[in-house]
Scaffold this motif. Structure first.
Motif, short mmCIF file in Angstrom:
data_model
loop_
_atom_site.label_atom_id
_atom_site.label_comp_id
_atom_site.label_asym_id
_atom_site.label_seq_id
_atom_site.Cartn_x
_atom_site.Cartn_y
_atom_site.Cartn_z
N ASN A 148 4.08 -10.83 6.28
CA ASN A 148 3.86 -9.52 7.11
C ASN A 148 2.31 -9.47 6.94
O ASN A 148 1.79 -8.81 6.14
N SER A 149 1.50 -9.75 7.91
CA SER A 149 0.15 -9.71 8.09
C SER A 149 -0.37 -8.12 8.12
O SER A 149 -1.52 -7.89 7.46
N VAL A 150 0.38 -7.35 8.46
CA VAL A 150 0.13 -5.91 8.74
C VAL A 150 0.06 -5.12 7.33
O VAL A 150 -0.77 -4.43 6.91
N LEU A 151 1.22 -5.46 6.70
CA LEU A 151 1.47 -5.00 5.31
C LEU A 151 0.20 -5.53 4.25
O LEU A 151 -0.26 -4.81 3.63
N LEU A 152 -0.16 -7.00 4.64
CA LEU A 152 -1.18 -7.39 3.77
C LEU A 152 -2.43 -6.64 3.99
O LEU A 152 -3.32 -6.50 3.02
N GLU A 153 -2.84 -6.58 5.31
CA GLU A 153 -3.98 -5.59 5.63
C GLU A 153 -4.04 -4.39 4.90
O GLU A 153 -5.17 -3.85 4.52
N LEU A 154 -2.87 -3.66 5.00
CA LEU A 154 -2.74 -2.41 4.29
C LEU A 154 -3.08 -2.44 2.85
O LEU A 154 -3.92 -1.52 2.36
N PHE A 155 -2.52 -3.37 2.35
CA PHE A 155 -2.90 -3.52 0.79
C PHE A 155 -4.40 -3.77 0.56
O PHE A 155 -4.90 -3.16 -0.48
N ASP A 156 -4.80 -4.61 1.34
CA ASP A 156 -6.30 -4.88 1.19
C ASP A 156 -7.33 -3.73 1.34
O ASP A 156 -8.35 -3.58 0.66
N THR A 157 -6.84 -2.53 1.92
CA THR A 157 -7.53 -1.41 2.17
C THR A 157 -7.63 -0.46 0.92
O THR A 157 -8.56 0.30 0.74
N PHE A 158 -6.63 -0.85 0.10
CA PHE A 158 -6.37 -0.01 -1.04
C PHE A 158 -7.27 -0.45 -2.20
O PHE A 158 -7.87 0.35 -3.00
N VAL A 159 -7.62 -1.75 -2.23
CA VAL A 159 -8.24 -2.31 -3.23
C VAL A 159 -9.50 -1.66 -3.94
O VAL A 159 -9.62 -1.30 -4.88
N PRO A 160 -10.34 -1.54 -2.78
CA PRO A 160 -11.80 -1.14 -3.38
C PRO A 160 -11.48 0.53 -3.99
O PRO A 160 -12.32 0.96 -4.91
N ARG A 161 -10.59 1.23 -3.42
CA ARG A 161 -10.39 2.65 -3.77
C ARG A 161 -9.76 2.91 -5.13
O ARG A 161 -9.83 3.79 -5.67
N ILE A 162 -9.05 1.78 -5.31
CA ILE A 162 -8.15 2.32 -6.86
C ILE A 162 -8.78 1.34 -7.96
O ILE A 162 -8.41 1.63 -9.13
N ARG A 163 -9.88 0.18 -7.74
CA ARG A 163 -10.12 -0.68 -8.77
C ARG A 163 -10.67 -0.01 -9.92
O ARG A 163 -10.66 -0.09 -11.19
N GLN A 164 -11.93 1.02 -9.37
CA GLN A 164 -12.52 1.74 -10.64
C GLN A 164 -11.75 2.82 -11.41
O GLN A 164 -11.99 2.89 -12.55
N ALA A 165 -10.80 3.18 -10.64
CA ALA A 165 -9.74 4.26 -11.28
C ALA A 165 -8.94 3.68 -12.23
O ALA A 165 -8.73 4.10 -13.39
N MET A 166 -8.40 2.44 -11.90
CA MET A 166 -7.58 1.58 -12.89
C MET A 166 -8.43 1.08 -13.97
O MET A 166 -7.96 1.11 -15.12
N ILE A 167 -9.49 0.90 -13.92
CA ILE A 167 -10.40 0.41 -14.98
C ILE A 167 -10.52 1.53 -15.93
O ILE A 167 -10.56 1.48 -17.16
N ALA A 168 -11.00 2.77 -15.46
CA ALA A 168 -11.07 3.93 -16.31
C ALA A 168 -9.77 4.29 -16.81
O ALA A 168 -9.89 4.67 -17.97
#
Length: 217
Positions: A148-168
């Motif tokens: 489902n390309s729409v779900l995949l696009e939505l997921f990709d929008t989350f990645v930059p916003r959560i990466r640093q918080a996950m690392i922390a």
């Protein structure tokens, strides 16, 4: 995230990129507001935020000057942690449904990719940044298996916003390796077995645990 905080991040990025070197004066509020597409009051609030972190200093009658080109990493972490719970809620909605669909639609190629990304994830625990990136690759593989390309696009929008918080979060509170790996392996097996309800349940449980870990920080 408040607009002023996003503007503060953009100003900091431009400072670090060399647009305004250490000791230089920033353009006036009107100029910055036009460049950033926001109101002067938003610029003023963003400047105050950076001033509070020692990056900028207002000199009466002279303007605002760059007093540091870096900021303690914990500030960036706080900015992201302020919204991370909301992001995880959105991820739960997207990923649990994707897991359900993946169990119905997965192909042999999808299964191979899931197993490859899980192995890479398990092998990357020595470096937190690598582990977060490989974990993201695994979850993206689940989304890809949903076809489902729409779900995949939505997921990709989350990645930059959560990466640093996950690392922390992982620096402060490392996830238990065995139980975490077992949960991800179980998700793959549910997808392999076409058990859509179990796949959805396991995906939701994992993200609920992730949210609880953030809340405990």
């Amino acid at each position: 995230m408040p607009l002023a905080t996003r503007v503060a991040e953009e100003l900091l990025r431009r400072i670090q990129a060399g647009d305004w070197p250490l000791g230089h004066r920033l353009p006036g509020e009107t100029t910055l507001a036009a460049q950033l597409g926001v109101g002067r009051s938003t610029v003023r609030e963003a400047v105050r935020e950076l001033a509070g972190k020692g990056v900028l200093a207002a000199r009466q009658g002279a303007g605002v000057y760059v007093t540091a080109v870096d900021v303690d990493q914990s500030w960036d972490d706080v900015l992201r942690l302020a919204e991370v719970t909301l992001v995880i809620e959105a991820r739960t909605a997207v990923e649990s449904e994707a897991a359900y669909l993946a169990a119905q639609r997965r192909t042999p190629a999808d299964i191979r990719l899931l197993r490859q990304t899980l192995a890479a994830r398990e092998g990357a625990r020595g470096v937190i940044e690598d582990y977060v990136d490989t974990d993201t690759a695994f979850h993206r593989a689940v989304l890809a298996a949903a076809h489902n390309s729409v779900l995949l696009e939505l997921f990709d929008t989350f990645v930059p916003r959560i990466r640093q918080a996950m690392i922390a979060m992982l620096r402060a509170n490392p996830a238990p390796a065995e139980s975490d790996d077992a949960g991800h392996a179980g998700l793959i097996e549910a997808i392999v077995a076409h058990d859509a309800e179990l796949a959805r349940t396991l995906s939701r449980a994992h993200l609920s645990e992730l949210s609880a870990n953030f809340a405990a920080r």
